[in-house]
Design an enzyme around this catalytic site. Structure first.
Site, PDB file in Angstrom:
ATOM      1  CD  GLU A   1       5.208  -1.288   1.873  1.00 37.84           C
ATOM      2  OE1 GLU A   1       5.498  -2.392   2.347  1.00 37.84           O
ATOM      3  OE2 GLU A   1       5.213  -1.049   0.640  1.00 37.84           O
TER       4      GLU A   1
ATOM      5  CE  LYS B   1       3.945  -5.842   1.824  1.00 38.71           C
ATOM      6  NZ  LYS B   1       5.047  -4.991   1.299  1.00 38.71           N
TER       7      LYS B   1
ATOM      8  CB  CYS C   1       3.135  -2.795  -0.905  1.00 37.96           C
ATOM      9  SG  CYS C   1       4.304  -2.638  -2.276  1.00 37.96           S
TER      10      CYS C   1
END
Length: 258
Positions: A39, A108, A141
């Site tokens: 990330e 994200k 994540c």
């Protein structure tokens, strides 16, 4: 198809340092089909307000340099970066195929409070794409920690879920247990790439891994910087989903509408 998770040193300073590191890893271990990086790999994760200054559009200088590497080493590359899109900045990840062509860009979906919520706007869309013969999904994540996200991608046909992460040292349960569980409960491969060491006081767990569709860990990095590689097959996905048809049988639940 072979996939490599690349666990980079967390304390790499500049984007140039990060390009140099992955270039050396590719040169030392050629021949993989797809390399997954952490990330915000392009800029660094725990860098405070500097993340806004280092944000680039999806076709910015860092992406162009990575595209050159993809072509040079004939490998697809997937990595996280801070994406500038007009007046907003997203915690994003993109994937380049082995010709250097952009094939996916994911923003994200779920931003933890603190650094991420303070600096990024969330994404809204699921991301599905093809790398070679595999249908892939892309999460970042915290996204993978919600079973709904992986289930949605798997139900849409994804066989491989790619997850760049910046997992902190206190959250090892995610790498050790949750990632294999996500693979098992959907009958898919899940690849998870973290940093190693620490960055500006944030210690990373590491534990980058590839989990197979029966929940087995096929590859895991050692502590410290390094890589781990696994072989993926369609047959493994088909066998796991036939053995435990969760994706089919969930439709029988009275509260499942899609």
């Amino acid at each position: 198809m072979t996939i490599t998770v690349a666990q980079c040193p967390g304390d790499l300073d500049t984007p140039r340092d990060r390009l140099d590191w992955i270039t050396s890893e590719l040169a030392a271990s050629p021949g993989t089909d797809l390399v997954l990086l952490p990330e915000l790999f392009a800029c660094g994760y725990n860098i405070g307000d500097a993340v806004t200054r280092r944000a680039e559009p999806r076709d910015g200088p860092f992406a162009r340099a990575m595209s050159d590497l993809a072509r040079r080493y004939d490998t697809a590359l997937c990595y996280g970066y801070a994406e500038r899109a007009g007046d907003t900045v997203h915690n994003s990840a993109l994937c380049l195929d082995a010709t250097g062509r952009l094939v996916a860009n994911h923003r994200k979906l779920l931003l933890p409070p603190g650094f991420e919520a303070d600096h990024f706007d969330p994404g809204r869309d699921a991301t599905l794409f093809d790398i070679g013969p595999f249908r892939c999904g892309l999460l970042i994540c915290y996204d993978v920690e919600f079973p709904e996200n992986v289930r949605h991608l798997a139900a849409a046909g994804a066989e491989l879920i790619l997850v760049p992460t910046a997992l902190g040292a206190e959250w090892g349960v995610v790498s050790d247990h949750l990632v294999p569980a996500r693979a098992f409960e959907n009958g898919v491969f899940v690849a998870y790439a973290d940093n190693s060491g620490s960055q500006n006081g944030l210690a990373y767990f590491g534990g980058s891994c590839v989990a197979g569709p029966r929940g087995e860990v096929l590859a895991r990095t050692e502590p410290g910087p390094g890589i781990a590689t696994a072989m993926l097959t369609h047959a493994a996905v088909a066998s796991a989903q036939e053995r435990l048809p969760y994706l089919r049988d969930r439709a029988s639940l009275p509260w499942v509408t899609s």
